[in-house]
Design a protein around this motif. Structure first.
Motif, PDB file in Angstrom:
ATOM      1  N   PRO A 192       0.851  -1.183   0.000  1.00 36.15           N
ATOM      2  CA  PRO A 192       0.000   0.000   0.000  1.00 36.15           C
ATOM      3  C   PRO A 192       0.897   1.246   0.000  1.00 36.15           C
ATOM      4  N   ASP A 193       0.552   2.264  -0.785  1.00 26.52           N
ATOM      5  CA  ASP A 193       1.345   3.503  -0.901  1.00 26.52           C
ATOM      6  C   ASP A 193       2.687   3.302  -1.608  1.00 26.52           C
ATOM      7  N   ALA A 194       2.823   2.209  -2.355  1.00 22.13           N
ATOM      8  CA  ALA A 194       4.073   1.980  -3.097  1.00 22.13           C
ATOM      9  C   ALA A 194       4.209   2.994  -4.228  1.00 22.13           C
ATOM     10  N   LEU A 195       5.437   3.136  -4.687  1.00 24.90           N
ATOM     11  CA  LEU A 195       5.712   3.938  -5.883  1.00 24.90           C
ATOM     12  C   LEU A 195       6.258   2.994  -6.953  1.00 24.90           C
ATOM     13  N   ALA A 196       5.698   3.084  -8.156  1.00 23.55           N
ATOM     14  CA  ALA A 196       6.209   2.333  -9.308  1.00 23.55           C
ATOM     15  C   ALA A 196       6.995   3.307 -10.179  1.00 23.55           C
ATOM     16  N   TYR A 197       8.223   2.934 -10.508  1.00 25.15           N
ATOM     17  CA  TYR A 197       9.097   3.854 -11.260  1.00 25.15           C
ATOM     18  C   TYR A 197       9.646   3.130 -12.478  1.00 25.15           C
ATOM     19  N   ASP A 198       9.475   3.709 -13.652  1.00 23.25           N
ATOM     20  CA  ASP A 198      10.034   3.130 -14.878  1.00 23.25           C
ATOM     21  C   ASP A 198      11.168   4.024 -15.354  1.00 23.25           C
ATOM     22  N   MET A 199      12.343   3.443 -15.559  1.00 23.74           N
ATOM     23  CA  MET A 199      13.490   4.257 -15.985  1.00 23.74           C
ATOM     24  C   MET A 199      13.329   4.794 -17.398  1.00 23.74           C
ATOM     25  N   VAL A 200      12.430   4.173 -18.173  1.00 23.48           N
ATOM     26  CA  VAL A 200      12.144   4.689 -19.514  1.00 23.48           C
ATOM     27  C   VAL A 200      11.423   6.024 -19.371  1.00 23.48           C
ATOM     28  N   TYR A 201      11.697   6.966 -20.249  1.00 30.77           N
ATOM     29  CA  TYR A 201      10.978   8.233 -20.172  1.00 30.77           C
ATOM     30  C   TYR A 201      10.291   8.530 -21.507  1.00 30.77           C
ATOM     31  N   GLY A 202       9.276   9.399 -21.403  1.00 31.91           N
ATOM     32  CA  GLY A 202       8.638   9.883 -22.623  1.00 31.91           C
ATOM     33  C   GLY A 202       7.633   8.932 -23.227  1.00 31.91           C
ATOM     34  N   ARG A 203       7.327   7.837 -22.531  1.00 30.14           N
ATOM     35  CA  ARG A 203       6.259   6.978 -23.024  1.00 30.14           C
ATOM     36  C   ARG A 203       5.589   6.278 -21.846  1.00 30.14           C
ATOM     37  N   ASP A 204       4.303   6.001 -22.036  1.00 32.00           N
ATOM     38  CA  ASP A 204       3.551   5.341 -20.983  1.00 32.00           C
ATOM     39  C   ASP A 204       3.719   3.837 -21.170  1.00 32.00           C
ATOM     40  N   THR A 205       4.582   3.218 -20.382  1.00 33.95           N
ATOM     41  CA  THR A 205       4.897   1.799 -20.575  1.00 33.95           C
ATOM     42  C   THR A 205       3.798   0.915 -19.973  1.00 33.95           C
ATOM     43  N   PRO A 206       3.703  -0.338 -20.435  1.00 33.84           N
ATOM     44  CA  PRO A 206       2.750  -1.289 -19.826  1.00 33.84           C
ATOM     45  C   PRO A 206       2.963  -1.428 -18.319  1.00 33.84           C
ATOM     46  N   PHE A 207       4.207  -1.319 -17.853  1.00 36.04           N
ATOM     47  CA  PHE A 207       4.486  -1.400 -16.410  1.00 36.04           C
ATOM     48  C   PHE A 207       3.806  -0.254 -15.656  1.00 36.04           C
ATOM     49  N   LEU A 208       3.916   0.958 -16.171  1.00 32.33           N
ATOM     50  CA  LEU A 208       3.291   2.110 -15.503  1.00 32.33           C
ATOM     51  C   LEU A 208       1.767   1.973 -15.530  1.00 32.33           C
ATOM     52  N   ALA A 209       1.232   1.522 -16.663  1.00 34.70           N
ATOM     53  CA  ALA A 209      -0.222   1.342 -16.774  1.00 34.70           C
ATOM     54  C   ALA A 209      -0.694   0.257 -15.803  1.00 34.70           C
ATOM     55  N   PHE A 210       0.060  -0.826 -15.711  1.00 35.29           N
ATOM     56  CA  PHE A 210      -0.265  -1.945 -14.807  1.00 35.29           C
ATOM     57  C   PHE A 210      -0.339  -1.436 -13.359  1.00 35.29           C
ATOM     58  N   ALA A 211       0.644  -0.628 -12.982  1.00 42.90           N
ATOM     59  CA  ALA A 211       0.683  -0.090 -11.615  1.00 42.90           C
ATOM     60  C   ALA A 211      -0.512   0.837 -11.367  1.00 42.90           C
ATOM     61  N   ARG A 212      -0.716   1.769 -12.284  1.00 37.94           N
ATOM     62  CA  ARG A 212      -1.807   2.745 -12.111  1.00 37.94           C
ATOM     63  C   ARG A 212      -3.165   2.060 -12.016  1.00 37.94           C
ATOM     64  N   GLU A 213      -3.380   1.038 -12.841  1.00 37.63           N
ATOM     65  CA  GLU A 213      -4.668   0.322 -12.816  1.00 37.63           C
ATOM     66  C   GLU A 213      -4.923  -0.322 -11.462  1.00 37.63           C
ATOM     67  N   ARG A 214      -3.853  -0.549 -10.698  1.00 42.30           N
ATOM     68  CA  ARG A 214      -4.006  -1.128  -9.367  1.00 42.30           C
ATOM     69  C   ARG A 214      -3.928  -0.054  -8.282  1.00 42.30           C
ATOM     70  N   GLY A 215      -4.066   1.209  -8.678  1.00 50.03           N
ATOM     71  CA  GLY A 215      -4.095   2.309  -7.716  1.00 50.03           C
ATOM     72  C   GLY A 215      -2.730   2.690  -7.177  1.00 50.03           C
ATOM     73  N   VAL A 216      -1.662   2.263  -7.857  1.00 57.03           N
ATOM     74  CA  VAL A 216      -0.298   2.536  -7.390  1.00 57.03           C
ATOM     75  C   VAL A 216       0.223   3.798  -8.087  1.00 57.03           C
ATOM     76  N   ARG A 217       0.832   4.691  -7.330  1.00 56.16           N
ATOM     77  CA  ARG A 217       1.439   5.900  -7.907  1.00 56.16           C
ATOM     78  C   ARG A 217       2.564   5.496  -8.852  1.00 56.16           C
ATOM     79  N   ALA A 218       2.636   6.131 -10.017  1.00 52.34           N
ATOM     80  CA  ALA A 218       3.594   5.689 -11.034  1.00 52.34           C
ATOM     81  C   ALA A 218       4.322   6.886 -11.631  1.00 52.34           C
ATOM     82  N   SER A 219       5.629   6.705 -11.880  1.00 48.05           N
ATOM     83  CA  SER A 219       6.415   7.782 -12.498  1.00 48.05           C
ATOM     84  C   SER A 219       7.325   7.213 -13.575  1.00 48.05           C
ATOM     85  N   ASP A 220       7.446   7.947 -14.671  1.00 48.55           N
ATOM     86  CA  ASP A 220       8.419   7.554 -15.698  1.00 48.55           C
ATOM     87  C   ASP A 220       9.800   8.079 -15.310  1.00 48.55           C
TER      88      ASP A 220
END
Ligand code: ATR
Length: 266
Positions: free
Chosen positions: A205-233
């Motif tokens: 709960p309250d985790a942060l998902a971080y993708d080192m890729v920038y400038g695109r919305d990756t499946p990893f970031l979408a997966f995290a957000r869909e589960r209510g997890v804060r996400a950053s590229d």
């Protein structure tokens, strides 16, 4: 005379580094020129030799040359040694000093821009390639409580973990329901629109998902957000690693917030 710098990569046309460093130079009143260099895949050393001969003072190095840069340097910073990769070259006469600012860039983005408390943090790192290797020591130095590295090829994560104290490495099956405060995606999966096989249970709960890729919305970031997890590229990591390189070259720390906001706006 204007001091010259470049970013070296292949391909390098997409790199935002020239724009970022031009903004830093403007903000700090530094007289520099910053361009791009795209050597052939076997042409890294010759390209740096020629750039130095033409008066070049320093360079950033991106894919696929970070290991070639590591081998090229006469002297290396401790963080370049830990990463076994160089993203910042300092050219002084015939000498080349290598540093690596990627890890400190990630740590600074997490702590300063995203308000992530790394001291005592449970961290899961996805991937065991060059990108992952570059951030392990800086995360440990920031005081994380646990660091687990998982990779599609388990043996690679085990080999990475064996190089550092206090970290565990293996395949994704190692996770077995464990939860983390920070999940960093250092795989190349997002670049081909793929999702690393990370289970939803990995996000506390309250985790942060971080993708080192920038400038695109990756499946990893979408997966995290869909589960209510804060996400950053990785846009903030890009800007912060650039700021650290600029500081190494110029002795001046540029402000990053406005550059990061402008980068995010596109
Ligand atoms: P980099 O220097 O960008 O890290 P790399 O050394 O080629 O590049 O490493 C790429 C990383 O992304 C590896 O950890 C790779 O896993 P493998 O070691 O098993 O190849 C990981 N990776 C790439 N595509 C992936 C995918 N679709 N799912 C999961 N991991 C992936």
């Amino acid at each position: 005379m204007t001091d010259r710098y470049v970013v070296i990569g292949n391909p390098v046309g997409h790199s935002r580094s020239p724009w970022i460093h031009a903004e830093f130079a403007r903000a700090t009143g530094q007289d520099i020129a910053y361009g791009r260099l795209e050597p052939a895949l076997d042409g890294f050393d010759a390209a740096v030799d020629a750039f130095r001969a033409a008066g070049g003072r320093g360079a950033n190095v991106t894919l696929p040359f970070k290991q070639a840069a590591f081998r090229y340097c006469a002297t290396l910073s401790p963080r370049a040694r830990a990463a076994e990769a160089v993203n910042t070259l300092v050219l002084e006469g015939a000498q080349t000093h290598g540093d690596n600012t990627d890890g400190v860039g990630l740590v600074r983005d997490l702590q300063t821009n995203l308000g992530c408390e790394l001291d005592g943090c449970r961290v899961l790192l996805l991937g065991a390639g060059g990108a992952a290797q570059g951030v392990v020591q800086p995360l440990l130095d920031a005081g994380v409580a646990t660091l687990v590295v998982v990779n599609r090829t388990a043996a690679r994560a085990q080999a990475l973990a064996a190089r550092f104290p206090r970290i565990t490495g293996g395949g994704y099956d190692l996770l077995d329901g464990a939860a983390f405060d920070l999940v960093v995606n250092a795989t190349a999966a997002g670049l081909v629109g793929a999702l690393p096989p990370v289970p939803a249970s990995a996000f506390a709960p309250d985790a942060l998902a971080y993708d080192m890729v920038y400038g695109r919305d990756t499946p990893f970031l979408a997966f995290a957000r869909e589960r209510g997890v804060r996400a950053s590229d990785g846009a903030g990591m890009l800007v912060e690693q650039a700021a650290e390189s600029f500081f190494i070259w110029r002795g001046v720390r540029p402000p990053t917030a406005a550059v990061l906001n402008a980068l995010r706006r596109g």
